[in-house]
Design a protein around this motif. Structure first.
Motif, short mmCIF file in Angstrom:
data_model
loop_
_atom_site.label_atom_id
_atom_site.label_comp_id
_atom_site.label_asym_id
_atom_site.label_seq_id
_atom_site.Cartn_x
_atom_site.Cartn_y
_atom_site.Cartn_z
N PRO A 40 7.99 6.22 -2.50
CA PRO A 40 7.21 6.71 -3.66
C PRO A 40 6.20 7.79 -3.29
O PRO A 40 5.94 8.71 -4.08
N VAL A 245 6.67 -1.17 -7.60
CA VAL A 245 5.59 -0.24 -7.94
C VAL A 245 5.55 0.02 -9.44
O VAL A 245 4.48 0.01 -10.07
N SER A 251 0.87 -1.96 -4.13
CA SER A 251 0.65 -0.89 -3.16
C SER A 251 1.84 -0.76 -2.22
O SER A 251 2.65 -1.70 -2.11
N PRO A 252 1.95 0.38 -1.51
CA PRO A 252 3.02 0.50 -0.51
C PRO A 252 2.97 -0.59 0.56
O PRO A 252 4.00 -1.03 1.05
N VAL A 255 4.65 -3.59 -0.86
CA VAL A 255 6.10 -3.38 -0.84
C VAL A 255 6.64 -3.64 0.57
O VAL A 255 7.65 -4.33 0.75
#
Length: 395
Positions: A40, A245, A251-252, A255
């Protein structure tokens, strides 16, 4: 090439072959799982669509699809070490070069080169295990090798999720870790003698290797390798970050944590493959793995809350841990050492094909359907795999 025959499920940790294979395998998750949480961020950095961003994953596998059989031929002709060490060096330097933040089209070109080197690593490491061990001990070593792969894939998303908070290109610096591994392989690994015969030459070799595999028993491992990678890279590696997301606003790093949990379970299950193989045939282990795909993906599709969705991902991860060591064990048993690298290189071509197709397929179709309906369809494919495996193996 000597083979260590043993009925023991113990992994010979003192073996230099085992140590080199595990060290090289630990690098493999840097190829894609490291970058999964960054997708992303890369999309926003270059103003891309989801499908275009997924090319960062797909192009990595393109050359491996075509070149893996020739890499296998090379490994059977000149030796495993002479292919593995240069592959480690190129993998490391190509990946590290992207940390210099080139334009996206250059990033994709370098990923093609890096993916070719990764194919060399995949082919030679599994072939080395097939050369050195047999029986349930081969299952044990392959299982731990898959566990090392999954453990690296568990840690890599967390590392990638953290590094991408610094900058979009920071995760690529991690590829430089491959240089000390290449040096270790060069020093520790003994090269096996390679006997030059007419059957080891070009098209003759490829025809002979193919004829060794032109039988019903080869369908299960090759089909399973393809389906596993399409589902894994289509759902968990590509669709899940966008779904998490977009739906939950996580948040990354979160993930990366979801992928990490799934990979940790996969590692634990894979490490037990040697023990499982004493009770179940490899074909039946693969069938159980397919059942985990079906259950896990249907749970993720049905999930109304984030914890339930994560639970589905975990069950899927267990399926990967079951299937992949048994796939390599089945293929190692199908052919003699003379064609083993060729057989496993064809498996690598199929694997890379699945990894290339999965992200593009799922990200592309999701434009029209969204990601959840794809999880339902993928779950049905998992259950179909159970039936197909049992029928083809005669179980």
């Amino acid at each position: 090439m000597s083979t260590e025959a043993s009925d023991s499920t113990a992994v010979p940790w003192s073996s230099s072959t085992v140590r080199v294979v595990f060290a090289a395998t630990a690098l493999a998750p840097l190829g894609v799982p490291l970058l999964s949480p960054a997708l992303p961020v890369v999309r926003e950095e270059f103003a891309l669509t989801d499908a275009t961003t997924s090319l960062l994953v797909s192009v990595y596998f393109l050359t491996g699809i075509v070149l893996s059989p020739f890499i296998g031929l090379l490994a059977d002709r000149i030796g495993r070490k002479r292919v593995l060490v240069p592959s480690l060096v190129v993998f490391s330097l190509a990946g590290g070069a992207i940390a210099l933040a080139p334009p996206f089209r250059v990033v994709l070109a370098v990923r093609l080169v890096q993916g070719t080197a990764a194919a060399g690593i995949f082919v030679t490491t599994v072939t080395l295990v097939g050369d050195a061990f047999e029986g349930v001990q081969r299952n044990a070593v392959l299982g731990v090798n898959t566990a090392v792969l999954a453990s690296g894939a568990a840690v890599s998303p967390l590392l990638g999720g953290y590094l991408v908070t610094i900058s979009w290109n920071a995760p690529f610096a991690a590829y430089l870790l491959g240089l000390p591994v290449a040096l270790f392989a060069w020093v520790a690994l003994e090269e096996t003698a390679v006997e030059e015969t007419p059957t080891r030459r070009g098209a003759t070799y490829l025809r002979a290797a193919a004829s060794n595999l032109a039988r019903r028993a080869a369908v299960v491992p090759y089909a399973t390798a393809l389906v596993t990678e399409v589902l894994l890279f289509g759902t968990i590696i590509t669709a899940m970050p966008f779904l998490l997301v977009g739906t939950y606003g996580v948040s990354p790093v979160f993930v990366g944590g979801v992928v990490t949990v799934a990979e940790a379970v996969s590692a634990a299950v894979a490490a037990a493959n040697g023990r499982i193989a004493t009770s179940l045939s490899d074909e039946r282990i693969v069938a159980v793995g397919y059942a985990c795909y079906g259950v896990g993906l249907l749970v993720a599709w049905w999930a109304a809350t984030l914890p339930v969705l994560v639970a589905g991902v975990v069950v899927f991860g267990a399926g990967v841990g079951l299937t992949m060591p048994s796939v390599d064990a089945l293929l190692s048993d199908l052919v003699s050492a003379e064609y083993r690298a060729g057989a496993l290189s064809l498996r690598n071509s199929v694997t890379f094909l699945g990894r290339a197709v999965g992200p593009i397929l799922f990200a592309g179709v999701a434009v029209e359907t969204g990601y959840r309906p794809l999880l339902l369809a993928a779950g049905v494919v998992g259950f179909a795999g159970v039936a197909a495996t049992l029928v083809l193996s005669g179980s």
